[in-house]
Motif scaffolding. Structure first.
Motif: not given
Length: 185
Positions: A42-53
């Motif tokens: 993850v070079v820049n920005g953000s990565l969100s992993l979903g709830p209850a995933s």
């Protein structure tokens, strides 16, 4: 391109390689699965992993300075045996999250924190004791751990010299790990 409702899968590369998330945006997926042929950066920005995933990080993961991975509430994240999630940016886990560190013999599975790790109501677990293996959270010099109401059940929580464990973080957390804090200021 996967979106917030999709589980992204990056597996079976013909030769080991690095997949860069370099969008400089707030990207979201429901879950993520990688294998040992894939290094995710993850070079820049953000990565969100979903709830209850449910996510399995089967290869190395690197969060660069200024970038972030955010895990939604009640999610399950497995770090592949012998793999390292290196956080040089921001890594956050939410209430009800479970982070599993399965380890094979003679392997080290770990989160290395050189940026900031926050955990609220998170359960870090070792799913089994394997001889001659190690699973750990290593907070490097300058790294910061902020935790509340979390359980640390990995083999080792290591706080390097000049790392930061925020005030009050020993209260409300459960430490079932060996905690090493050599020469903390």
């Amino acid at each position: 391109v996967p979106s917030a409702g999709d589980t992204a899968t990056i597996q079976g590369l013909t030769s080991p390689g690095t997949v860069d998330l370099d969008s400089n945006k707030a990207d979201s997926v429901s879950g993520l699965t990688t294998d040992s042929s894939t290094t995710l950066e993850v070079v820049n920005g953000s990565l969100s992993l979903g709830p209850a995933s449910s996510s399995t990080l089967g290869g190395p993961v690197n969060v660069d300075k200024g970038a972030a991975i955010n895990v939604g509430a009640s999610a399950s994240v497995t770090i592949g045996s012998g793999q390292t999630l290196t956080d040089n940016g921001t890594l956050s886990f939410a209430t009800g999250d479970s982070v599993s560190f399965p380890t094979a013999q003679f392997a080290t599975t770990q989160i290395v924190v050189n940026g900031s790790l926050s955990a609220t109501g998170t359960n870090f677990i070792n799913p089994g004791n394997v001889t001659d293996s190690l699973n750990q959270i290593y907070v490097g010099s300058g790294g910061e751990l902020t935790a509340s109401n979390s359980t640390f059940g990995v083999n080792e929580l290591y706080l390097a010299k000049q790392s930061v464990l925020n005030s009050g973080d020993l209260t409300g957390n459960t430490f079932n790990s060996a905690v090493y804090a050599p020469a903390l200021p």
